[in-house]
Design a protein around this motif. Structure first.
Motif, PDB file in Angstrom:
ATOM      1  N   THR A 281      23.897 -43.205  14.517  1.00  0.00           N
ATOM      2  CA  THR A 281      24.828 -42.122  14.813  1.00  0.00           C
ATOM      3  C   THR A 281      25.747 -42.557  15.946  1.00  0.00           C
ATOM      4  N   SER A 282      27.033 -42.373  15.732  1.00  0.00           N
ATOM      5  CA  SER A 282      28.024 -42.714  16.742  1.00  0.00           C
ATOM      6  C   SER A 282      28.913 -41.501  16.992  1.00  0.00           C
ATOM      7  N   VAL A 283      28.885 -41.004  18.235  1.00  0.00           N
ATOM      8  CA  VAL A 283      29.733 -39.883  18.632  1.00  0.00           C
ATOM      9  C   VAL A 283      30.886 -40.461  19.440  1.00  0.00           C
ATOM     10  N   LYS A 284      32.110 -40.236  18.955  1.00  0.00           N
ATOM     11  CA  LYS A 284      33.299 -40.810  19.595  1.00  0.00           C
ATOM     12  C   LYS A 284      34.247 -39.711  20.042  1.00  0.00           C
ATOM     13  N   GLY A 285      34.999 -40.016  21.076  1.00  0.00           N
ATOM     14  CA  GLY A 285      36.026 -39.095  21.532  1.00  0.00           C
ATOM     15  C   GLY A 285      37.263 -39.191  20.646  1.00  0.00           C
ATOM     16  N   THR A 286      38.099 -38.183  20.715  1.00  0.00           N
ATOM     17  CA  THR A 286      39.360 -38.172  19.966  1.00  0.00           C
ATOM     18  C   THR A 286      40.504 -37.918  20.946  1.00  0.00           C
ATOM     19  N   ALA A 287      41.719 -37.907  20.437  1.00  0.00           N
ATOM     20  CA  ALA A 287      42.875 -37.622  21.289  1.00  0.00           C
ATOM     21  C   ALA A 287      42.797 -36.197  21.845  1.00  0.00           C
ATOM     22  N   GLU A 288      42.143 -35.324  21.123  1.00  0.00           N
ATOM     23  CA  GLU A 288      41.927 -33.944  21.579  1.00  0.00           C
ATOM     24  C   GLU A 288      40.555 -33.889  22.268  1.00  0.00           C
ATOM     25  N   PRO A 289      40.501 -33.615  23.577  1.00  0.00           N
ATOM     26  CA  PRO A 289      39.224 -33.670  24.307  1.00  0.00           C
ATOM     27  C   PRO A 289      38.181 -32.647  23.853  1.00  0.00           C
ATOM     28  N   THR A 290      38.574 -31.619  23.118  1.00  0.00           N
ATOM     29  CA  THR A 290      37.610 -30.609  22.672  1.00  0.00           C
ATOM     30  C   THR A 290      37.069 -30.903  21.262  1.00  0.00           C
ATOM     31  N   ILE A 291      37.368 -32.086  20.754  1.00  0.00           N
ATOM     32  CA  ILE A 291      36.884 -32.480  19.420  1.00  0.00           C
ATOM     33  C   ILE A 291      36.221 -33.846  19.504  1.00  0.00           C
ATOM     34  N   ARG A 292      35.091 -33.991  18.846  1.00  0.00           N
ATOM     35  CA  ARG A 292      34.377 -35.269  18.759  1.00  0.00           C
ATOM     36  C   ARG A 292      34.317 -35.711  17.299  1.00  0.00           C
ATOM     37  N   ARG A 293      34.413 -37.008  17.103  1.00  0.00           N
ATOM     38  CA  ARG A 293      34.216 -37.591  15.774  1.00  0.00           C
ATOM     39  C   ARG A 293      32.782 -38.117  15.716  1.00  0.00           C
ATOM     40  N   ILE A 294      32.100 -37.800  14.626  1.00  0.00           N
ATOM     41  CA  ILE A 294      30.711 -38.242  14.455  1.00  0.00           C
ATOM     42  C   ILE A 294      30.630 -39.088  13.194  1.00  0.00           C
ATOM     43  N   ASP A 295      30.192 -40.332  13.363  1.00  0.00           N
ATOM     44  CA  ASP A 295      29.982 -41.253  12.243  1.00  0.00           C
ATOM     45  C   ASP A 295      28.483 -41.480  12.093  1.00  0.00           C
ATOM     46  N   ILE A 296      27.981 -41.255  10.891  1.00  0.00           N
ATOM     47  CA  ILE A 296      26.554 -41.423  10.618  1.00  0.00           C
ATOM     48  C   ILE A 296      26.415 -42.434   9.487  1.00  0.00           C
ATOM     49  N   THR A 297      25.632 -43.473   9.733  1.00  0.00           N
ATOM     50  CA  THR A 297      25.369 -44.486   8.711  1.00  0.00           C
ATOM     51  C   THR A 297      23.881 -44.492   8.419  1.00  0.00           C
ATOM     52  N   ILE A 298      23.551 -44.371   7.139  1.00  0.00           N
ATOM     53  CA  ILE A 298      22.161 -44.343   6.709  1.00  0.00           C
ATOM     54  C   ILE A 298      21.868 -45.634   5.954  1.00  0.00           C
ATOM     55  N   SER A 299      20.798 -46.315   6.361  1.00  0.00           N
ATOM     56  CA  SER A 299      20.385 -47.561   5.710  1.00  0.00           C
ATOM     57  C   SER A 299      18.919 -47.436   5.312  1.00  0.00           C
ATOM     58  N   LYS A 300      18.573 -48.069   4.198  1.00  0.00           N
ATOM     59  CA  LYS A 300      17.196 -48.008   3.694  1.00  0.00           C
ATOM     60  C   LYS A 300      16.519 -49.346   3.902  1.00  0.00           C
ATOM     61  N   TYR A 301      15.270 -49.291   4.378  1.00  0.00           N
ATOM     62  CA  TYR A 301      14.465 -50.500   4.476  1.00  0.00           C
ATOM     63  C   TYR A 301      13.867 -50.781   3.097  1.00  0.00           C
TER      64      TYR A 301
ATOM     65  N   ASP B 112      11.678 -53.051   2.313  1.00  0.00           N
ATOM     66  CA  ASP B 112      10.244 -53.240   2.553  1.00  0.00           C
ATOM     67  C   ASP B 112      10.035 -53.347   4.054  1.00  0.00           C
ATOM     68  N   GLU B 113       8.806 -53.554   4.484  1.00  0.00           N
ATOM     69  CA  GLU B 113       8.493 -53.507   5.910  1.00  0.00           C
ATOM     70  C   GLU B 113       9.086 -54.656   6.716  1.00  0.00           C
ATOM     71  N   ARG B 114       9.347 -55.774   6.082  1.00  0.00           N
ATOM     72  CA  ARG B 114       9.810 -56.948   6.828  1.00  0.00           C
ATOM     73  C   ARG B 114      11.302 -57.212   6.719  1.00  0.00           C
ATOM     74  N   SER B 115      12.006 -56.467   5.896  1.00  0.00           N
ATOM     75  CA  SER B 115      13.418 -56.741   5.644  1.00  0.00           C
ATOM     76  C   SER B 115      14.326 -55.920   6.547  1.00  0.00           C
ATOM     77  N   ASP B 116      15.545 -56.405   6.691  1.00  0.00           N
ATOM     78  CA  ASP B 116      16.571 -55.640   7.384  1.00  0.00           C
ATOM     79  C   ASP B 116      17.024 -54.500   6.470  1.00  0.00           C
ATOM     80  N   PRO B 117      17.456 -53.378   7.069  1.00  0.00           N
ATOM     81  CA  PRO B 117      17.875 -52.252   6.226  1.00  0.00           C
ATOM     82  C   PRO B 117      19.180 -52.544   5.482  1.00  0.00           C
ATOM     83  N   ILE B 118      19.331 -51.907   4.331  1.00  0.00           N
ATOM     84  CA  ILE B 118      20.519 -52.058   3.492  1.00  0.00           C
ATOM     85  C   ILE B 118      21.289 -50.745   3.534  1.00  0.00           C
ATOM     86  N   ASN B 119      22.594 -50.801   3.823  1.00  0.00           N
ATOM     87  CA  ASN B 119      23.408 -49.589   3.907  1.00  0.00           C
ATOM     88  C   ASN B 119      23.358 -48.820   2.595  1.00  0.00           C
ATOM     89  N   ALA B 120      23.150 -47.495   2.712  1.00  0.00           N
ATOM     90  CA  ALA B 120      23.070 -46.650   1.530  1.00  0.00           C
ATOM     91  C   ALA B 120      24.166 -45.580   1.521  1.00  0.00           C
TER      92      ALA B 120
END
Length: 122
Positions: free
Chosen positions: A81-101, A103-111
Motif C-alpha cells: 500500500t502506498s499513500v501519496k500526496g496530491t496537488a490538493e493537500p486535502t486529497i490523498r492517492r492510494i495505490d494498492i498492489t496485490i501479489s500472490k505467493y 509457494d512458500e519459497r518463491s517471490d510473489p507474483i503480481n495479481a
C-alpha cells in the motif's frame, strides 16, 4: 479374411492421438484460465477491502508506504500500500498492489493493482 489392415490401425491411432493431444491442450488452457480468474478475483477482493478500510477510517491517512503478508482464502498474499500526496493537500492517492505467493519459497507474483483517491473527512 476380416479385420483391419495395419495401415488402417495406424491411421486410427494417429487420429485418436491428435484428438487426445487437442483435448489435453484445451483442458490445460481451461485450468490455467480458471486459476488466473480465481487469483484476480481474490486479489480484487483484498484490494477493495483495503481501500474500504481507508474510506471508513475516521482519520486522514498520512503519506506512507507499507507491505504486509495476508492469508486470504487458501493462499498467501502480499499487500503493498502506498499513500501519496496530491496537488490538493486535502486529497490523498492510494495505490494498492496485490501479489500472490505461488509457494512458500518463491517471490510473489503480481495479481492485481488498484488506485483511488481519499478526501479529508469533513
Amino acid at each position: 479374411m476380416k479385420g483391419f489392415t495395419l495401415i488402417e490401425v495406424l491411421v486410427a491411432l494417429l487420429v485418436f492421438g491428435l484428438i487426445g493431444t487437442a483435448a489435453a491442450q484445451v483442458g490445460s488452457q481451461y485450468i490455467t484460465s480458471y486459476e488466473r480468474v480465481r487469483d484476480k478475483t481474490l486479489a480484487l477482493w483484498i484490494a477493495d477491502n483495503r481501500m474500504n478500510e481507508f474510506r471508513l477510517a475516521d482519520t486522514f491517512p498520512d503519506i506512507s508506504e507499507s507491505t504486509e503478508d495476508l492469508d486470504f482464502g487458501q493462499y498467501r498474499w502480499q499487500v503493498h500500500t502506498s499513500v501519496k500526496g496530491t496537488a490538493e493537500p486535502t486529497i490523498r492517492r492510494i495505490d494498492i498492489t496485490i501479489s500472490k505467493y505461488p509457494d512458500e519459497r518463491s517471490d510473489p507474483i503480481n495479481a492485481h493493482a488498484l488506485s483511488g483517491f481519499i478526501g479529508e473527512p469533513q
